[in-house]
Design a protein around this motif. Structure first.
Motif, PDB file in Angstrom:
ATOM      1  N   ASN A   1      -2.221   5.961  -6.578  1.00 45.11           N
ATOM      2  CA  ASN A   1      -3.690   6.011  -6.601  1.00 45.11           C
ATOM      3  C   ASN A   1      -4.193   7.408  -6.240  1.00 45.11           C
ATOM      4  O   ASN A   1      -5.178   7.898  -6.800  1.00 45.11           O
ATOM      5  CB  ASN A   1      -4.272   4.994  -5.613  1.00 45.11           C
ATOM      6  CG  ASN A   1      -4.079   3.566  -6.096  1.00 45.11           C
ATOM      7  OD1 ASN A   1      -3.818   3.340  -7.274  1.00 45.11           O
ATOM      8  ND2 ASN A   1      -4.191   2.604  -5.191  1.00 45.11           N
ATOM      9  N   LEU A   2      -3.512   8.009  -5.295  1.00 41.92           N
ATOM     10  CA  LEU A   2      -3.904   9.373  -4.896  1.00 41.92           C
ATOM     11  C   LEU A   2      -3.749  10.326  -6.091  1.00 41.92           C
ATOM     12  O   LEU A   2      -4.636  11.115  -6.412  1.00 41.92           O
ATOM     13  CB  LEU A   2      -3.022   9.812  -3.724  1.00 41.92           C
ATOM     14  CG  LEU A   2      -3.345  11.126  -3.017  1.00 41.92           C
ATOM     15  CD1 LEU A   2      -2.749  11.085  -1.596  1.00 41.92           C
ATOM     16  CD2 LEU A   2      -2.842  12.360  -3.717  1.00 41.92           C
TER      17      LEU A   2
ATOM     18  N   PRO B   1       0.814  -1.224   0.000  1.00 41.19           N
ATOM     19  CA  PRO B   1       0.000   0.000   0.000  1.00 41.19           C
ATOM     20  C   PRO B   1       0.853   1.283   0.000  1.00 41.19           C
ATOM     21  O   PRO B   1       0.474   2.284  -0.616  1.00 41.19           O
ATOM     22  CB  PRO B   1      -0.801  -0.110   1.302  1.00 41.19           C
ATOM     23  CG  PRO B   1      -0.857  -1.584   1.598  1.00 41.19           C
ATOM     24  CD  PRO B   1       0.401  -2.188   1.039  1.00 41.19           C
TER      25      PRO B   1
ATOM     26  N   GLU C   1       1.795   1.563  -3.758  1.00 48.67           N
ATOM     27  CA  GLU C   1       0.703   1.730  -4.726  1.00 48.67           C
ATOM     28  C   GLU C   1      -0.111   3.007  -4.476  1.00 48.67           C
ATOM     29  O   GLU C   1      -0.454   3.739  -5.412  1.00 48.67           O
ATOM     30  CB  GLU C   1      -0.224   0.505  -4.643  1.00 48.67           C
ATOM     31  CG  GLU C   1      -1.412   0.627  -5.566  1.00 48.67           C
ATOM     32  CD  GLU C   1      -2.395  -0.534  -5.467  1.00 48.67           C
ATOM     33  OE1 GLU C   1      -2.061  -1.582  -4.871  1.00 48.67           O
ATOM     34  OE2 GLU C   1      -3.514  -0.373  -5.985  1.00 48.67           O
ATOM     35  N   HIS C   2      -0.463   3.262  -3.213  1.00 45.63           N
ATOM     36  CA  HIS C   2      -1.415   4.346  -2.953  1.00 45.63           C
ATOM     37  C   HIS C   2      -0.919   5.755  -3.289  1.00 45.63           C
ATOM     38  O   HIS C   2      -1.741   6.607  -3.663  1.00 45.63           O
ATOM     39  CB  HIS C   2      -1.954   4.254  -1.533  1.00 45.63           C
ATOM     40  CG  HIS C   2      -2.903   3.093  -1.365  1.00 45.63           C
ATOM     41  ND1 HIS C   2      -3.962   2.883  -2.222  1.00 45.63           N
ATOM     42  CD2 HIS C   2      -2.933   2.073  -0.482  1.00 45.63           C
ATOM     43  CE1 HIS C   2      -4.616   1.780  -1.859  1.00 45.63           C
ATOM     44  NE2 HIS C   2      -4.000   1.266  -0.811  1.00 45.63           N
TER      45      HIS C   2
END
Ligand SMILES: Cc1ncc(COP(=O)(O)O)c(C=O)c1O
Length: 427
Positions: A165-166, A158, A161-162
Protein backbone atom coordinates in the motif's frame (compact mmCIF):
# COMPACT_ATOMS: atom_id res chain seq x y z
CA UNK A 1 29.65 -21.33 26.63
CA UNK A 2 28.39 -22.13 30.13
CA UNK A 3 27.88 -25.80 30.85
CA UNK A 4 24.73 -26.75 32.72
CA UNK A 5 26.42 -26.85 36.13
CA UNK A 6 27.90 -23.38 35.63
CA UNK A 7 24.60 -22.16 34.30
CA UNK A 8 22.69 -23.43 37.33
CA UNK A 9 25.23 -21.97 39.68
CA UNK A 10 25.12 -18.64 37.87
CA UNK A 11 21.35 -18.78 38.06
CA UNK A 12 21.50 -19.54 41.78
CA UNK A 13 23.87 -16.60 42.22
CA UNK A 14 21.47 -14.40 40.38
CA UNK A 15 18.63 -15.52 42.60
CA UNK A 16 20.62 -14.90 45.74
CA UNK A 17 21.90 -11.50 44.75
CA UNK A 18 18.77 -10.17 43.16
CA UNK A 19 16.09 -12.19 44.91
CA UNK A 20 14.74 -13.23 41.52
CA UNK A 21 13.40 -16.62 42.45
CA UNK A 22 10.94 -16.51 39.59
CA UNK A 23 13.30 -14.97 37.06
CA UNK A 24 13.36 -16.31 33.54
CA UNK A 25 17.04 -17.04 33.89
CA UNK A 26 16.45 -19.29 36.86
CA UNK A 27 13.41 -21.02 35.44
CA UNK A 28 15.19 -21.72 32.15
CA UNK A 29 18.04 -23.24 34.13
CA UNK A 30 15.65 -25.46 36.08
CA UNK A 31 13.90 -27.03 33.07
CA UNK A 32 14.81 -30.69 32.44
CA UNK A 33 18.35 -30.94 31.04
CA UNK A 34 17.29 -33.25 28.23
CA UNK A 35 14.34 -33.51 25.92
CA UNK A 36 12.18 -36.60 26.48
CA UNK A 37 13.56 -39.84 25.12
CA UNK A 38 12.35 -40.23 21.50
CA UNK A 39 11.43 -43.84 22.38
CA UNK A 40 8.75 -42.49 24.70
CA UNK A 41 6.97 -41.10 21.66
CA UNK A 42 6.68 -44.63 20.26
CA UNK A 43 5.24 -46.07 23.46
CA UNK A 44 3.10 -43.18 24.69
CA UNK A 45 2.71 -40.05 22.60
CA UNK A 46 0.79 -38.12 25.24
CA UNK A 47 3.45 -38.83 27.85
CA UNK A 48 6.08 -37.59 25.40
CA UNK A 49 4.34 -34.26 24.83
CA UNK A 50 3.59 -33.88 28.55
CA UNK A 51 7.29 -34.29 29.29
CA UNK A 52 8.24 -31.89 26.50
CA UNK A 53 5.84 -29.27 27.87
CA UNK A 54 8.24 -28.91 30.83
CA UNK A 55 10.70 -27.14 28.51
CA UNK A 56 8.29 -24.21 28.18
CA UNK A 57 8.02 -21.42 30.71
CA UNK A 58 4.34 -20.69 30.18
CA UNK A 59 2.95 -21.36 33.69
CA UNK A 60 1.20 -24.70 34.08
CA UNK A 61 -2.08 -23.04 35.04
CA UNK A 62 -2.13 -20.94 31.85
CA UNK A 63 -3.53 -22.12 28.52
CA UNK A 64 -1.98 -20.39 25.54
CA UNK A 65 -4.06 -20.69 22.39
CA UNK A 66 -2.50 -17.82 20.53
CA UNK A 67 0.82 -19.08 19.27
CA UNK A 68 -0.28 -17.60 15.93
CA UNK A 69 0.61 -14.14 17.20
CA UNK A 70 3.86 -15.12 18.86
CA UNK A 71 5.43 -18.29 20.24
CA UNK A 72 7.18 -18.92 23.52
CA UNK A 73 10.85 -19.84 23.47
CA UNK A 74 11.58 -23.05 25.39
CA UNK A 75 14.40 -23.37 27.91
CA UNK A 76 17.13 -24.55 25.49
CA UNK A 77 16.46 -21.52 23.30
CA UNK A 78 16.62 -19.16 26.26
CA UNK A 79 19.80 -20.79 27.51
CA UNK A 80 21.34 -20.34 24.06
CA UNK A 81 20.39 -16.65 24.08
CA UNK A 82 22.01 -16.22 27.49
CA UNK A 83 25.10 -18.07 26.20
CA UNK A 84 25.10 -15.67 23.26
CA UNK A 85 25.17 -12.69 25.59
CA UNK A 86 27.91 -14.30 27.62
CA UNK A 87 29.98 -14.69 24.46
CA UNK A 88 29.19 -11.34 22.88
CA UNK A 89 29.25 -8.91 25.75
CA UNK A 90 32.83 -9.62 26.75
CA UNK A 91 33.89 -8.05 23.45
CA UNK A 92 36.86 -10.38 23.46
CA UNK A 93 36.94 -11.49 19.81
CA UNK A 94 40.35 -12.72 18.56
CA UNK A 95 40.30 -10.33 15.63
CA UNK A 96 40.34 -6.64 16.69
CA UNK A 97 38.10 -5.85 13.72
CA UNK A 98 35.52 -8.48 14.66
CA UNK A 99 32.47 -7.22 16.58
CA UNK A 100 29.41 -9.15 17.71
CA UNK A 101 26.92 -7.20 15.62
CA UNK A 102 24.48 -8.83 13.23
CA UNK A 103 24.07 -6.55 10.23
CA UNK A 104 27.59 -6.36 8.85
CA UNK A 105 28.59 -9.92 8.08
CA UNK A 106 27.57 -13.27 6.70
CA UNK A 107 26.80 -15.04 9.99
CA UNK A 108 26.89 -18.36 8.18
CA UNK A 109 26.87 -20.29 11.44
CA UNK A 110 23.25 -19.16 11.72
CA UNK A 111 22.29 -19.03 8.05
CA UNK A 112 23.46 -22.59 7.33
CA UNK A 113 21.13 -24.38 9.77
CA UNK A 114 18.27 -22.09 8.76
CA UNK A 115 18.83 -22.72 5.04
CA UNK A 116 18.92 -26.48 5.69
CA UNK A 117 15.73 -26.23 7.77
CA UNK A 118 13.74 -24.39 5.11
CA UNK A 119 15.25 -26.11 2.06
CA UNK A 120 17.30 -23.53 0.23
CA UNK A 121 20.93 -22.48 -0.27
CA UNK A 122 22.71 -20.32 2.25
CA UNK A 123 23.27 -17.64 -0.39
CA UNK A 124 19.52 -17.31 -0.92
CA UNK A 125 18.71 -16.38 2.65
CA UNK A 126 19.08 -13.17 4.64
CA UNK A 127 18.65 -13.02 8.40
CA UNK A 128 16.21 -10.23 9.18
CA UNK A 129 14.10 -9.39 12.21
CA UNK A 130 10.59 -10.40 11.21
CA UNK A 131 8.24 -11.01 8.31
CA UNK A 132 7.16 -7.36 8.20
CA UNK A 133 10.73 -6.30 7.53
CA UNK A 134 11.19 -9.01 4.90
CA UNK A 135 7.87 -8.11 3.22
CA UNK A 136 8.96 -4.49 3.10
CA UNK A 137 12.17 -5.55 1.39
CA UNK A 138 10.15 -7.37 -1.24
CA UNK A 139 7.61 -4.59 -1.85
CA UNK A 140 10.25 -1.88 -2.01
CA UNK A 141 12.86 -3.91 -3.81
CA UNK A 142 11.24 -4.82 -7.12
CA UNK A 143 11.29 -2.64 -10.22
CA UNK A 144 7.63 -1.78 -10.76
CA UNK A 145 6.05 1.09 -12.70
CA UNK A 146 2.90 3.09 -11.96
CA UNK A 147 -0.08 1.01 -13.07
CA UNK A 148 1.68 -2.34 -12.51
CA UNK A 149 -0.51 -4.65 -10.46
CA UNK A 150 0.17 -6.71 -7.37
CA UNK A 151 -2.45 -9.36 -6.71
CA UNK A 152 -3.02 -10.54 -3.14
CA UNK A 153 -5.79 -11.98 -0.98
CA UNK A 154 -8.19 -10.00 1.20
CA UNK A 155 -6.71 -11.83 4.21
CA UNK A 156 -3.19 -10.44 4.31
CA UNK A 157 -1.68 -9.32 7.59
CA UNK A 158 -1.02 -5.55 7.84
CA UNK A 159 2.70 -6.42 7.83
CA UNK A 160 2.22 -8.05 4.44
CA UNK A 161 -0.31 -5.76 2.81
CA UNK A 162 0.86 -2.30 3.90
CA UNK A 163 4.35 -2.43 2.40
CA UNK A 164 2.54 -2.70 -0.97
CA UNK A 165 0.00 0.00 0.00
CA UNK A 166 2.86 2.34 0.78
CA UNK A 167 4.42 1.64 -2.59
CA UNK A 168 1.02 2.19 -4.24
CA UNK A 169 0.47 5.53 -2.52
CA UNK A 170 3.96 6.75 -3.23
CA UNK A 171 4.60 5.38 -6.73
CA UNK A 172 1.21 4.47 -8.19
CA UNK A 173 1.37 0.69 -8.39
CA UNK A 174 -2.05 -0.96 -8.05
CA UNK A 175 -3.00 -3.37 -5.27
CA UNK A 176 -5.73 -5.80 -6.27
CA UNK A 177 -7.32 -8.46 -4.09
CA UNK A 178 -9.11 -11.74 -4.42
CA UNK A 179 -11.70 -12.52 -1.75
CA UNK A 180 -11.08 -15.87 -0.10
CA UNK A 181 -14.20 -17.78 0.88
CA UNK A 182 -14.61 -18.69 4.55
CA UNK A 183 -13.91 -21.53 4.67
CA UNK A 184 -11.76 -22.20 1.62
CA UNK A 185 -13.35 -25.40 0.23
CA UNK A 186 -10.37 -26.73 -1.73
CA UNK A 187 -7.19 -25.77 -3.56
CA UNK A 188 -8.87 -25.42 -6.95
CA UNK A 189 -11.14 -22.67 -5.63
CA UNK A 190 -8.11 -20.56 -4.70
CA UNK A 191 -6.30 -21.22 -7.95
CA UNK A 192 -9.38 -20.23 -9.94
CA UNK A 193 -9.77 -17.01 -7.97
CA UNK A 194 -6.19 -15.98 -8.69
CA UNK A 195 -6.27 -17.16 -12.28
CA UNK A 196 -9.42 -15.14 -12.98
CA UNK A 197 -8.02 -11.99 -11.36
CA UNK A 198 -4.73 -11.95 -13.29
CA UNK A 199 -4.57 -9.20 -15.92
CA UNK A 200 -1.90 -8.21 -18.45
CA UNK A 201 -0.67 -5.68 -15.82
CA UNK A 202 -0.18 -8.27 -13.04
CA UNK A 203 3.49 -8.31 -12.10
CA UNK A 204 3.46 -9.94 -8.67
CA UNK A 205 1.29 -12.44 -6.86
CA UNK A 206 1.67 -11.94 -3.12
CA UNK A 207 -0.09 -14.16 -0.61
CA UNK A 208 0.27 -15.59 2.85
CA UNK A 209 1.12 -19.26 2.80
CA UNK A 210 -1.02 -19.37 5.96
CA UNK A 211 -3.16 -16.21 6.23
CA UNK A 212 -3.56 -14.72 9.66
CA UNK A 213 -7.35 -14.38 9.38
CA UNK A 214 -8.31 -18.07 9.24
CA UNK A 215 -5.08 -20.06 9.27
CA UNK A 216 -5.95 -21.82 6.01
CA UNK A 217 -2.90 -23.40 4.36
CA UNK A 218 -3.06 -22.02 0.83
CA UNK A 219 -1.86 -24.17 -2.09
CA UNK A 220 1.40 -22.26 -2.30
CA UNK A 221 3.21 -24.55 -4.71
CA UNK A 222 0.38 -24.46 -7.22
CA UNK A 223 -0.05 -20.69 -6.89
CA UNK A 224 3.67 -20.13 -7.51
CA UNK A 225 3.51 -22.43 -10.54
CA UNK A 226 0.54 -20.48 -11.85
CA UNK A 227 2.48 -17.23 -11.45
CA UNK A 228 5.56 -18.70 -13.13
CA UNK A 229 3.48 -19.97 -16.07
CA UNK A 230 2.41 -16.39 -16.73
CA UNK A 231 5.83 -14.77 -16.10
CA UNK A 232 4.52 -13.20 -12.90
CA UNK A 233 6.69 -13.04 -9.78
CA UNK A 234 5.56 -14.92 -6.68
CA UNK A 235 6.18 -13.53 -3.20
CA UNK A 236 4.95 -15.57 -0.24
CA UNK A 237 4.45 -14.38 3.31
CA UNK A 238 5.28 -17.45 5.35
CA UNK A 239 5.16 -15.88 8.80
CA UNK A 240 3.38 -18.92 10.28
CA UNK A 241 5.01 -21.74 8.41
CA UNK A 242 8.54 -22.62 9.66
CA UNK A 243 8.08 -24.72 12.76
CA UNK A 244 4.38 -25.28 12.12
CA UNK A 245 4.80 -27.57 9.13
CA UNK A 246 7.58 -28.93 6.98
CA UNK A 247 8.88 -26.44 4.45
CA UNK A 248 11.08 -26.76 1.40
CA UNK A 249 11.43 -23.46 -0.39
CA UNK A 250 13.07 -24.84 -3.50
CA UNK A 251 10.26 -27.37 -3.92
CA UNK A 252 7.69 -24.68 -3.27
CA UNK A 253 9.06 -22.82 -6.28
CA UNK A 254 8.45 -19.27 -5.07
CA UNK A 255 10.60 -16.32 -6.07
CA UNK A 256 10.60 -14.75 -2.60
CA UNK A 257 9.52 -15.83 0.87
CA UNK A 258 9.40 -14.01 4.18
CA UNK A 259 8.97 -15.33 7.68
CA UNK A 260 8.93 -14.83 11.44
CA UNK A 261 10.37 -17.89 13.20
CA UNK A 262 9.46 -16.27 16.51
CA UNK A 263 5.99 -17.65 15.91
CA UNK A 264 5.81 -21.41 15.37
CA UNK A 265 9.51 -22.21 15.54
CA UNK A 266 9.53 -20.70 19.05
CA UNK A 267 12.68 -18.75 18.17
CA UNK A 268 13.86 -15.52 19.75
CA UNK A 269 11.54 -12.54 19.30
CA UNK A 270 13.01 -10.39 16.57
CA UNK A 271 14.28 -13.15 14.31
CA UNK A 272 12.99 -13.31 10.76
CA UNK A 273 14.26 -14.10 7.31
CA UNK A 274 13.96 -13.24 3.67
CA UNK A 275 14.47 -15.87 0.99
CA UNK A 276 15.16 -14.78 -2.57
CA UNK A 277 15.58 -17.47 -5.21
CA UNK A 278 19.12 -17.33 -6.56
CA UNK A 279 17.98 -16.39 -10.07
CA UNK A 280 16.03 -13.43 -8.62
CA UNK A 281 18.58 -11.94 -6.25
CA UNK A 282 20.00 -9.43 -8.72
CA UNK A 283 16.49 -8.10 -9.44
CA UNK A 284 15.81 -7.01 -5.86
CA UNK A 285 17.02 -3.64 -4.57
CA UNK A 286 18.02 -3.16 -0.97
CA UNK A 287 15.71 -1.15 1.26
CA UNK A 288 18.19 -0.57 4.06
CA UNK A 289 21.57 0.39 2.70
CA UNK A 290 24.96 0.24 4.34
CA UNK A 291 28.34 -1.19 3.34
CA UNK A 292 27.78 -3.98 0.82
CA UNK A 293 24.31 -3.01 -0.39
CA UNK A 294 25.50 -2.87 -4.01
CA UNK A 295 27.84 -5.86 -3.98
CA UNK A 296 26.21 -8.62 -6.06
CA UNK A 297 28.80 -11.13 -4.90
CA UNK A 298 27.21 -11.10 -1.45
CA UNK A 299 24.08 -12.67 -2.93
CA UNK A 300 21.20 -12.58 -0.40
CA UNK A 301 23.59 -11.59 2.37
CA UNK A 302 23.27 -8.13 0.84
CA UNK A 303 19.78 -7.89 2.36
CA UNK A 304 20.97 -8.72 5.83
CA UNK A 305 23.28 -5.69 5.94
CA UNK A 306 20.90 -3.89 8.30
CA UNK A 307 23.30 -2.13 10.63
CA UNK A 308 24.09 -3.20 14.19
CA UNK A 309 21.66 -5.67 15.61
CA UNK A 310 21.44 -8.38 18.24
CA UNK A 311 23.57 -11.50 17.71
CA UNK A 312 22.32 -13.39 20.82
CA UNK A 313 18.90 -13.42 19.13
CA UNK A 314 20.51 -15.48 16.38
CA UNK A 315 21.90 -17.91 18.94
CA UNK A 316 18.29 -18.44 19.98
CA UNK A 317 17.18 -18.94 16.38
CA UNK A 318 19.82 -21.62 15.86
CA UNK A 319 18.83 -23.34 19.10
CA UNK A 320 15.15 -23.25 18.07
CA UNK A 321 16.00 -25.01 14.80
CA UNK A 322 17.96 -27.61 16.72
CA UNK A 323 15.07 -28.04 19.17
CA UNK A 324 12.56 -28.60 16.36
CA UNK A 325 14.91 -31.00 14.61
CA UNK A 326 15.42 -32.97 17.80
CA UNK A 327 11.68 -33.47 18.16
CA UNK A 328 11.27 -33.93 14.41
CA UNK A 329 9.21 -31.70 12.13
CA UNK A 330 7.10 -34.64 11.01
CA UNK A 331 5.98 -35.28 14.58
CA UNK A 332 5.46 -31.61 15.26
CA UNK A 333 3.31 -31.16 12.17
CA UNK A 334 1.28 -34.27 12.97
CA UNK A 335 0.68 -33.03 16.50
CA UNK A 336 -0.37 -29.58 15.24
CA UNK A 337 -2.91 -31.17 12.93
CA UNK A 338 -4.25 -33.54 15.57
CA UNK A 339 -4.76 -30.81 18.14
CA UNK A 340 -6.34 -28.38 15.66
CA UNK A 341 -8.69 -31.09 14.38
CA UNK A 342 -9.66 -31.95 17.94
CA UNK A 343 -10.51 -28.38 18.93
CA UNK A 344 -12.32 -27.79 15.63
CA UNK A 345 -14.49 -30.90 16.02
CA UNK A 346 -15.36 -30.02 19.57
CA UNK A 347 -16.23 -26.44 18.65
CA UNK A 348 -18.44 -27.47 15.74
CA UNK A 349 -20.22 -29.94 18.06
CA UNK A 350 -20.96 -26.87 20.17
CA UNK A 351 -22.61 -25.13 17.22
CA UNK A 352 -19.66 -23.03 16.02
CA UNK A 353 -19.46 -22.32 12.30
CA UNK A 354 -16.16 -23.57 10.91
CA UNK A 355 -14.03 -21.14 8.92
CA UNK A 356 -11.33 -23.80 8.76
CA UNK A 357 -10.94 -25.62 5.48
CA UNK A 358 -12.72 -28.99 5.33
CA UNK A 359 -9.78 -30.17 3.20
CA UNK A 360 -7.18 -31.72 5.57
CA UNK A 361 -4.25 -30.56 3.44
CA UNK A 362 -5.43 -26.96 3.79
CA UNK A 363 -5.26 -26.82 7.55
CA UNK A 364 -2.57 -27.39 10.13
CA UNK A 365 -2.06 -25.75 13.56
CA UNK A 366 -4.82 -23.12 13.49
CA UNK A 367 -8.57 -23.70 13.70
CA UNK A 368 -10.90 -20.78 13.13
CA UNK A 369 -14.56 -20.68 14.01
CA UNK A 370 -17.32 -18.12 14.02
CA UNK A 371 -19.46 -18.05 17.17
CA UNK A 372 -22.16 -15.36 16.87
CA UNK A 373 -23.72 -13.77 18.83
CA UNK A 374 -20.74 -14.02 21.21
CA UNK A 375 -18.63 -10.88 21.08
CA UNK A 376 -15.12 -12.13 20.71
CA UNK A 377 -13.51 -9.35 22.76
CA UNK A 378 -15.84 -9.97 25.70
CA UNK A 379 -14.99 -13.65 25.52
CA UNK A 380 -11.25 -12.97 25.19
CA UNK A 381 -11.28 -10.76 28.27
CA UNK A 382 -13.37 -13.19 30.29
CA UNK A 383 -11.21 -16.16 29.30
CA UNK A 384 -8.02 -14.41 30.28
CA UNK A 385 -9.16 -12.60 33.41
CA UNK A 386 -11.19 -15.41 34.96
CA UNK A 387 -9.67 -18.58 33.49
CA UNK A 388 -6.07 -17.74 32.49
CA UNK A 389 -6.82 -18.89 28.96
CA UNK A 390 -5.48 -16.77 26.18
CA UNK A 391 -7.28 -16.82 22.82
CA UNK A 392 -7.37 -14.50 19.82
CA UNK A 393 -10.29 -13.44 17.70
CA UNK A 394 -11.51 -11.02 15.10
CA UNK A 395 -14.54 -8.75 14.98
CA UNK A 396 -17.26 -9.45 15.72
CA UNK A 397 -17.38 -13.16 16.62
CA UNK A 398 -14.42 -14.99 15.13
CA UNK A 399 -12.12 -17.13 17.28
CA UNK A 400 -8.71 -18.11 15.95
CA UNK A 401 -7.45 -21.02 18.01
CA UNK A 402 -3.78 -21.92 17.65
CA UNK A 403 -2.78 -25.40 18.78
CA UNK A 404 1.01 -25.54 19.18
CA UNK A 405 2.50 -28.96 19.95
CA UNK A 406 3.31 -28.01 23.54
CA UNK A 407 -0.38 -27.59 24.29
CA UNK A 408 -1.78 -30.61 26.14
CA UNK A 409 -5.16 -32.19 25.53
CA UNK A 410 -6.19 -31.27 29.06
CA UNK A 411 -5.44 -27.62 28.19
CA UNK A 412 -7.79 -27.80 25.21
CA UNK A 413 -10.41 -29.48 27.39
CA UNK A 414 -10.06 -26.66 29.91
CA UNK A 415 -10.76 -24.15 27.17
CA UNK A 416 -13.78 -26.13 25.96
CA UNK A 417 -15.22 -26.36 29.47
CA UNK A 418 -14.67 -22.63 29.93
CA UNK A 419 -16.36 -21.92 26.60
CA UNK A 420 -19.38 -23.98 27.71
CA UNK A 421 -19.50 -22.12 31.00
CA UNK A 422 -19.37 -18.74 29.24
CA UNK A 423 -22.15 -19.74 26.88
CA UNK A 424 -24.35 -20.91 29.77
CA UNK A 425 -23.70 -17.76 31.74
CA UNK A 426 -24.38 -15.48 28.75
CA UNK A 427 -27.24 -17.37 27.16
C1 LIG B 1 0.69 -13.76 7.74
C2 LIG B 1 1.45 -12.80 8.59
N1 LIG B 1 2.36 -12.00 8.03
C3 LIG B 1 3.09 -11.14 8.76
C4 LIG B 1 2.91 -11.02 10.11
C5 LIG B 1 3.74 -10.05 10.86
O1 LIG B 1 4.68 -10.73 11.62
P1 LIG B 1 5.80 -9.91 12.38
O2 LIG B 1 5.09 -9.02 13.34
O3 LIG B 1 6.60 -10.96 13.06
O4 LIG B 1 6.56 -9.15 11.36
C6 LIG B 1 1.98 -11.84 10.74
C7 LIG B 1 1.78 -11.75 12.20
O5 LIG B 1 0.87 -12.30 12.78
C8 LIG B 1 1.22 -12.74 9.97
O6 LIG B 1 0.28 -13.52 10.51
Amino acid sequence: MLDRRQFLSAAAGFTGVLGLRESLFVRAAQAPAKLPDPALYGSNEDAYWTELRKQFLIPEDEVYLNNGTVGSSPAPVLRAIFDGYNECEKLAQDDPEDYPIWGYASWNEFRDPLAAFVGCMRDEIALLRNATEANSYIANGLDLKAGDEVLMTDQEHPGGEHPWNLRAKRYGIMVKKVTLPKPVPNAAAVLNLFNDAITPRTRVIFFSHIPTVTGVVLPAKELCALARSKSILSAVDGAHVPGMMRLNLRELGCDMYSSSPHKWLQATKGTGFLYVRDEMIDRVWNTIATEGWDDPKLRAERFQRIGSSNVPALWGLRAAIQFANQIGMERIEKRHRQMADYILNEMTKRGAESWTSPEPALRCGIATVNVPPIKRMDLENWMWKTKKIRIRGGEPSKLRLSTPYYLLKKDVDRFLAAFDEYKRAHA
